[in-house]
Design a protein around this motif. Structure first.
Motif, short mmCIF file in Angstrom:
data_model
loop_
_atom_site.label_atom_id
_atom_site.label_comp_id
_atom_site.label_asym_id
_atom_site.label_seq_id
_atom_site.Cartn_x
_atom_site.Cartn_y
_atom_site.Cartn_z
N UNK A 1 -3.57 5.00 -5.21
CA UNK A 1 -4.49 4.78 -4.00
C UNK A 1 -4.46 6.07 -3.13
N UNK A 2 -5.37 6.25 -2.23
CA UNK A 2 -5.54 7.20 -1.25
C UNK A 2 -5.94 6.69 -0.19
N UNK A 3 -5.57 7.13 0.97
CA UNK A 3 -5.75 6.33 2.20
C UNK A 3 -6.43 7.20 3.22
N UNK A 4 -7.56 7.32 3.70
CA UNK A 4 -8.02 8.52 4.61
C UNK A 4 -8.64 7.88 5.84
N UNK A 5 -8.50 8.60 6.96
CA UNK A 5 -9.09 7.95 8.28
C UNK A 5 -10.50 7.72 8.16
N UNK A 6 -11.00 6.46 8.91
CA UNK A 6 -12.26 6.11 8.91
C UNK A 6 -13.24 7.16 9.57
N UNK A 7 -14.29 7.26 9.10
CA UNK A 7 -15.33 8.47 9.79
C UNK A 7 -15.35 8.08 11.29
N UNK A 8 -15.68 6.74 11.78
CA UNK A 8 -15.94 6.55 13.15
C UNK A 8 -14.70 5.98 14.02
N UNK A 9 -13.74 5.44 13.29
CA UNK A 9 -12.49 4.92 13.68
C UNK A 9 -11.30 5.42 13.08
N UNK A 10 -10.88 6.37 13.82
CA UNK A 10 -9.88 7.38 13.11
C UNK A 10 -8.43 6.53 13.30
N UNK A 11 -8.11 5.48 14.04
CA UNK A 11 -7.18 4.70 13.86
C UNK A 11 -7.01 3.88 12.65
N UNK B 1 0.85 -1.38 0.03
CA UNK B 1 -0.08 -0.11 -0.03
C UNK B 1 0.84 1.23 0.04
N UNK B 2 1.86 1.26 0.91
CA UNK B 2 2.76 2.41 0.82
C UNK B 2 3.47 2.68 -0.70
N UNK B 3 3.79 1.48 -1.37
CA UNK B 3 4.28 1.76 -2.75
C UNK B 3 3.17 2.38 -3.67
N UNK B 4 2.17 1.85 -3.58
CA UNK B 4 0.92 2.19 -4.41
C UNK B 4 0.60 3.61 -4.06
N UNK B 5 0.46 3.94 -2.72
CA UNK B 5 0.40 5.30 -2.25
C UNK B 5 1.31 6.40 -2.83
N UNK B 6 2.54 6.11 -2.83
CA UNK B 6 3.69 6.79 -3.41
C UNK B 6 3.66 7.19 -4.79
N UNK B 7 2.85 5.94 -5.46
CA UNK B 7 2.72 6.07 -6.92
C UNK B 7 1.49 7.11 -7.51
N UNK B 8 0.49 7.28 -6.35
CA UNK B 8 -0.61 8.13 -6.64
C UNK B 8 -1.69 7.04 -7.00
#
Length: 145
Positions: free
Chosen positions: A80-90, A71-78
């Motif tokens: 995927x995007x990762x965002x905090x869950x609406x209810x579970x911030x972790x 996921x880190x590699x995919x995110x660095x390439x743009x």
């Protein structure tokens, strides 16, 4: 001399088939500039947007630390995007970007061609039998854990 001849060990045949499949898929997804684990993550994310990394790891058959690297590699390439869950911030929700969707589609075309070529080696009845037998193998091995 071992207590079981190598040619009688079903696991070695399963492993050989797995290696051949991985090799064929690596070649097939190369035009999309992704690895098979990256492609698997993109594919599952296209079907289950917002899935957690832990759930994605289970679906892809890898460990959570391995999935975090993917996921880190995919995110660095743009891709995927990762965002905090609406209810579970972790908990981070993961989704494909538009570019990620495009890359997944290119990789998927190659992977589907491999799957179709493999399926073409068997009759419909043989495919059903093989799927059932491999399912039994997985069940028997899971029971040994």
């Amino acid at each position: 001399m071992t207590s079981m001849p190598a040619e009688e060990r079903i696991g070695s045949y399963i492993k050989r088939a797995e290696q051949a499949l991985l090799g064929a898929k690596n070649t097939a997804v190369r035009p999309a500039a992704v690895t098979v684990p990256q492609y698997a993550a993109l594919l599952w994310l296209s079907e289950k947007p917002g899935i957690s990394a832990a759930a994605l790891a289970r679906l892809c058959g890898v460990t959570p630390p391995t999935m975090n690297t993917v996921l880190k590699n995919l995110q660095e390439r743009g891709l995927i995007e990762r965002t905090p869950h609406e209810l579970h911030r972790n908990v981070l929700e993961t989704r494909l970007t538009d570019e990620g969707r495009s890359v997944m589609e290119v990789a998927d075309a190659g992977a589907v061609a491999v799957e179709r070529a493999l399926a073409a080696e068997f009759t419909g009845e043989e495919r059903e039998l093989l799927i059932g037998l491999l399912g039994r193998c997985a069940g028997a091995l899971d029971a040994l854990r």
